[in-house]
Structure formats: structure tokens, C-alpha cells
Write a protein that holds these residues in place. Structure first.
Motif, PDB file in Angstrom:
ATOM      1  N   ALA A  30       0.746  -1.101  -0.092  1.00  0.00           N
ATOM      2  CA  ALA A  30      -0.075   0.068  -0.051  1.00  0.00           C
ATOM      3  C   ALA A  30       0.883   1.409  -0.269  1.00  0.00           C
ATOM      4  O   ALA A  30       0.458   2.384  -0.607  1.00  0.00           O
ATOM      5  CB  ALA A  30      -0.895   0.127   1.211  1.00  0.00           C
ATOM      6  N   ASN A  31       1.953   1.352   0.883  1.00  0.00           N
ATOM      7  CA  ASN A  31       2.877   2.398   0.670  1.00  0.00           C
ATOM      8  C   ASN A  31       3.622   2.742  -0.338  1.00  0.00           C
ATOM      9  O   ASN A  31       3.934   3.645  -1.082  1.00  0.00           O
ATOM     10  CB  ASN A  31       3.996   2.311   1.963  1.00  0.00           C
ATOM     11  N   TYR A  32       4.057   1.484  -1.296  1.00  0.00           N
ATOM     12  CA  TYR A  32       4.691   1.446  -2.479  1.00  0.00           C
ATOM     13  C   TYR A  32       3.688   2.115  -3.561  1.00  0.00           C
ATOM     14  O   TYR A  32       4.262   2.989  -4.167  1.00  0.00           O
ATOM     15  CB  TYR A  32       5.089  -0.067  -2.693  1.00  0.00           C
ATOM     16  N   MET A  33       2.389   1.672  -3.603  1.00  0.00           N
ATOM     17  CA  MET A  33       1.456   2.047  -4.325  1.00  0.00           C
ATOM     18  C   MET A  33       1.156   3.844  -4.030  1.00  0.00           C
ATOM     19  O   MET A  33       1.086   4.280  -5.094  1.00  0.00           O
ATOM     20  CB  MET A  33       0.267   1.418  -4.174  1.00  0.00           C
ATOM     21  N   LYS A  34       1.164   4.109  -2.813  1.00  0.00           N
ATOM     22  CA  LYS A  34       1.203   5.510  -2.648  1.00  0.00           C
ATOM     23  C   LYS A  34       2.260   6.128  -3.179  1.00  0.00           C
ATOM     24  O   LYS A  34       2.083   7.390  -3.806  1.00  0.00           O
ATOM     25  CB  LYS A  34       0.892   5.818  -1.179  1.00  0.00           C
ATOM     26  N   VAL A  35       3.567   5.738  -3.042  1.00  0.00           N
ATOM     27  CA  VAL A  35       4.801   6.434  -3.591  1.00  0.00           C
ATOM     28  C   VAL A  35       4.421   6.634  -5.148  1.00  0.00           C
ATOM     29  O   VAL A  35       4.484   7.617  -5.872  1.00  0.00           O
ATOM     30  CB  VAL A  35       5.916   5.862  -3.260  1.00  0.00           C
ATOM     31  N   ARG A  37       1.835   6.550  -6.969  1.00  0.00           N
ATOM     32  CA  ARG A  37       0.618   7.605  -7.279  1.00  0.00           C
ATOM     33  C   ARG A  37       1.070   9.100  -7.004  1.00  0.00           C
ATOM     34  O   ARG A  37       0.547  10.031  -7.855  1.00  0.00           O
ATOM     35  CB  ARG A  37      -0.622   7.199  -6.450  1.00  0.00           C
ATOM     36  N   SER A  38       1.872   9.395  -6.335  1.00  0.00           N
ATOM     37  CA  SER A  38       2.575  10.490  -6.061  1.00  0.00           C
ATOM     38  C   SER A  38       3.635  11.115  -7.061  1.00  0.00           C
ATOM     39  O   SER A  38       3.923  12.457  -7.149  1.00  0.00           O
ATOM     40  CB  SER A  38       3.070  10.583  -4.934  1.00  0.00           C
TER      41      SER A  38
END
Length: 49
Positions: A30-35, A37-38
Motif C-alpha cells: 500500500a505504501n509503495y502504491m502511494k509513492v 501515485r504521487s
């Protein structure tokens, strides 16, 4: 903080760490996907070196 009875910011930050979640692998993904998307392209069009 009061609602969850945290005594400090450090205590709150610690409780949100990967080691304290039920599924650490999902947390990491989830944190990797957040990075991802940013990500935004460099507005100057130049590559960082």
C-alpha cells in the motif's frame, strides 16, 4: 490523540509502523502504491543526474 489515548506523537507514530500491523506485506504494498501515485514528471523536462 486524546480519542486513542496517545501520550505523545512518538507513541502515535510507533503504532502506525509496519511491525504493528496485522498484514505487514499489504502495508508495504500500500505504501509503495502511494509513492507511485504521487510521482509527477519533472516540470522542467530535465532529468536529474
Amino acid at each position: 490523540m486524546e480519542e486513542r489515548a496517545y501520550e505523545s506523537i512518538r507513541q502515535m507514530q510507533g503504532s502506525m509502523g509496519q511491525i504493528n500491523v496485522a498484514n505487514p506485506d499489504a502495508f508495504e504494498r500500500a505504501n509503495y502504491m502511494k509513492v507511485l501515485r504521487s510521482w509527477r514528471p519533472d516540470p522542467t523536462g530535465m532529468l536529474l543526474r
